[in-house]
Design an enzyme around this catalytic site. Structure first.
Site, PDB file in Angstrom:
ATOM      1  N   ARG A  84     -11.741   3.851   5.418  1.00  0.00           N
ATOM      2  CA  ARG A  84     -10.344   3.852   5.848  1.00  0.00           C
ATOM      3  C   ARG A  84      -9.921   5.291   6.137  1.00  0.00           C
ATOM      4  O   ARG A  84     -10.043   6.155   5.285  1.00  0.00           O
ATOM      5  CB  ARG A  84      -9.464   3.256   4.748  1.00  0.00           C
ATOM      6  CG  ARG A  84      -7.981   3.412   5.010  1.00  0.00           C
ATOM      7  CD  ARG A  84      -7.111   2.734   3.934  1.00  0.00           C
ATOM      8  NE  ARG A  84      -5.720   2.949   4.232  1.00  0.00           N
ATOM      9  CZ  ARG A  84      -4.872   3.658   3.485  1.00  0.00           C
ATOM     10  NH1 ARG A  84      -5.258   4.182   2.349  1.00  0.00           N
ATOM     11  NH2 ARG A  84      -3.626   3.830   3.866  1.00  0.00           N
ATOM     12  N   GLU A 174       2.129   3.519   2.528  1.00  0.00           N
ATOM     13  CA  GLU A 174       3.080   3.804   1.450  1.00  0.00           C
ATOM     14  C   GLU A 174       4.502   4.095   1.916  1.00  0.00           C
ATOM     15  O   GLU A 174       4.984   5.235   1.878  1.00  0.00           O
ATOM     16  CB  GLU A 174       2.560   4.958   0.586  1.00  0.00           C
ATOM     17  CG  GLU A 174       1.248   4.654  -0.088  1.00  0.00           C
ATOM     18  CD  GLU A 174       0.864   5.689  -1.151  1.00  0.00           C
ATOM     19  OE1 GLU A 174       1.481   6.767  -1.198  1.00  0.00           O
ATOM     20  OE2 GLU A 174      -0.049   5.394  -1.946  1.00  0.00           O
ATOM     21  N   ASN A 316      -2.018   0.273  -2.402  1.00  0.00           N
ATOM     22  CA  ASN A 316      -2.578   1.456  -3.057  1.00  0.00           C
ATOM     23  C   ASN A 316      -2.154   1.389  -4.510  1.00  0.00           C
ATOM     24  O   ASN A 316      -0.954   1.352  -4.821  1.00  0.00           O
ATOM     25  CB  ASN A 316      -2.048   2.750  -2.442  1.00  0.00           C
ATOM     26  CG  ASN A 316      -2.606   2.996  -1.051  1.00  0.00           C
ATOM     27  OD1 ASN A 316      -3.518   2.290  -0.597  1.00  0.00           O
ATOM     28  ND2 ASN A 316      -2.077   3.990  -0.372  1.00  0.00           N
ATOM     29  N   GLU A 386      -6.379   2.015  -1.648  1.00  0.00           N
ATOM     30  CA  GLU A 386      -6.610   3.276  -2.375  1.00  0.00           C
ATOM     31  C   GLU A 386      -6.602   2.994  -3.873  1.00  0.00           C
ATOM     32  O   GLU A 386      -5.820   2.170  -4.356  1.00  0.00           O
ATOM     33  CB  GLU A 386      -5.502   4.319  -2.127  1.00  0.00           C
ATOM     34  CG  GLU A 386      -5.573   5.046  -0.821  1.00  0.00           C
ATOM     35  CD  GLU A 386      -4.429   6.045  -0.642  1.00  0.00           C
ATOM     36  OE1 GLU A 386      -3.967   6.623  -1.651  1.00  0.00           O
ATOM     37  OE2 GLU A 386      -4.003   6.222   0.504  1.00  0.00           O
TER      38      GLU A 386
END
Ligand code: GBH
Length: 489
Positions: A84, A174, A316, A386
């Site tokens: 990614r 995010e 994440n 993540e």
């Protein structure tokens, strides 16, 4: 390390995607080469005095712009299924607008993607990981509803140039960090600090911009390219500190403000912003003398448009904390999101610390997060885009190894409980520019020597451990790498 007692013997499915993640500004460098335009992190890091802890910047970073082959070689060494990375908007569109495309920028990403595909490494491409073209910031950035059009135009260029080979796109990395940290505080560019106002405006504009990029793909590209478009939200676990009704309500409000604000409009069956939060911000706004709530509303049409606009749910996840209605409330500006919710947080003393103040080893927060997400939002395809651990550097990184093993056991727990987790991306492939922390906090499976003009990359112990997990599709907690010689299997 006696902390992990589970010796599960369980395995990950063959089609589970194991990968690593990075982001353009954090690794690429070449900040003004080959026609790239200025972005908000170039602007922030070049300020005098510097707001960055070690006064560094991403001008060169890990120099990945010049290291396509070595970066892909590391992916091959690890045996990754996927990688990614994010695209630098201003490398592709120097002014931010789509009427001027920079061929050198397109070429860099083409070379990277093609090199990965040679070795069957699947690209997961994030369109936006925080590096907004400065000219768009000068027009208000995410506080301007026109961001929806600018982002859609950019997405069209991306799908057109890369969508023949890229089958999974992530619109935004995010939203909380973009909106709350960038607009409602000073901890990320553009550090607007319009607390209690701009983060809510940004949230609505961002989820709408995401939906634009989703429908654009569906309407103009899906039939020919056959890929998917999703979004990645940062979701740490916030549980109640005690089982009192007050702490339970406090934890719910914290979840709504930290990530429900972005997840609820897209992934819930009702759409719109989370109810209790909307009510709380409305009440606070009235008490503070605002004639209307500081939180914008969705019209019915807007709510329906954003609701369900995703093919998958990217998360994440790093850690967790215990939320209290009465303890550690702290001091917050008025108005602000933190004052709106007015809750405190703490972590158990036994959780191991990393090199980052906010990051502790919370043993089962992945299980708690994903079972909660499935219950609340339904049976989405989830990707952990993540998850990772910081040290202050060095090749012996037992703490990181323990973190990854613990996390992956928790992933298996969630999958055993029926959560459809399709992949896991370790943050990060290599050390990189850690935003406000500069090069002080290191998240890499590979160490990068930032003193070396060649930015030499060296695998840490954890790289060998992760490689073995990927290869075996199971977690051997006793495995100790025999030597430090990395090979391509
Ligand atoms: C991710 O954010 C980012 O996507 C990635 O770029 C970054 O390198 C990685 O984490 C590691 O940090 O210092 O108390 O103000 C994770 C969410 C939100 C975690 C901001 C750190 C700062 C808290 N991050 N937070 S504090």
């Amino acid at each position: 390390h006696a902390a992990v007692v589970k010796q599960s013997g369980r395995s990950f499915p063959k089609d589970f995607l194991f990968g690593t993640a990075t982001a353009s500004y954090q690794i690429e460098g070449a900040y003004n080469e080959d026609g790239k335009g200025e972005n908000i992190w170039d602007r922030l890091t070049h300020q005098d005095p510097s707001p960055i802890r070690d006064h560094s910047n991403g001008d060169i970073a890990a120099d990945s712009y010049h290291k396509v082959e070595r970066d892909v070689e590391m992916m091959r060494e690890l045996g990754l299924d996927a990688y990614r990375f994010s695209l630098s908007w201003s490398r592709i569109l120097p002014t931010g607008f789509s009427d001027q495309i920079n061929p050198a920028g397109v070429d860099y990403y083409n070379r990277l993607i093609n090199e990965m595909l040679k070795y069957n490494i699947e690209p997961l491409v994030t369109l936006y990981h925080w590096d907004l073209p400065q000219p768009l910031q000068d027009l208000g950035g995410f506080a301007n509803p026109l961001i929806g059009q600018w982002f859609e135009d950019y997405a069209r260029v991306v799908y057109h140039h890369f969508g023949d080979r890229v089958k999974r796109f992530i619109t935004f990395n995010e939203p909380r960090e973009i909106c709350f940290e960038g607009y409602g505080s000073t901890t990320k560019a553009p550090a607007i600090n319009a607390t209690g106002i701009a983060e809510y405006i940004c949230a609505k504009n961002l989820v709408t911009a995401h939906a634009n990029a989703y429908y654009l793909y569906n309407n103009e590209f899906k039939a020919s390219q056959g890929g998917q478009v999703g979004i990645t939200i940062s979701i740490n676990w916030f549980g109640a500190k005690t089982d009192s009704a007050e702490d339970e309500a406090a934890a719910e409000l914290k979840r709504q403000a930290e990530w429900g604000l972005y997840a609820e409009p897209i992934f819930s069956s009702e759409g719109g912003f989370p109810k209790e939060l909307v009510q709380r911000v409305g009440e606070k706004s009235a008490q503070q003398g605002f004639p209307r709530s500081r939180m914008p509303e969705f019209t019915d049409e807007e709510r329906e448009y954003v609701r369900g606009a995703s093919d998958f749910f990217g998360v994440n996840h790093y850690t967790g904390s215990d939320i209290s209605a009465t303890e550690n409330l702290g001091q917050h500006p008025v108005p602000s999101m933190l004052d709106d919710i007015n809750v405190g947080s703490s972590t158990p003393a036994e959780w191991a610390p990393s090199a980052s103040v906010w990051l502790k080893l919370s043993p089962d927060s992945i299980y708690k997060t994903f079972t909660y997400l499935k219950n609340r939002f339904g049976d989405w395809e989830f990707y952990i885009t993540e998850n990772g651990w910081s040290t202050e550097g060095g090749l012996d990184d037992d703490g990181r190894t323990l973190y990854y093993r613990t996390a992956l056991e928790s992933v298996l727990d969630a999958m055993d409980a029926g959560v459809n987790i399709k992949g896991y991306m370790a943050w990060s492939l290599m050390d990189n520019f850690e935003w406000m922390e500069g090069y002080i906090e290191r998240f890499g499976l590979y160490e990068v020597d930032f003193e070396d003009p060649d930015r030499k990359r060296t695998p840490r112990q954890s790289a060998f451990v992760y490689k073995k997990i990927i290869k075996d599709r199971t977690i051997d907690h006793d495995y100790v790498p025999a030597d430090n010689v990395m090979t391509i299997d």
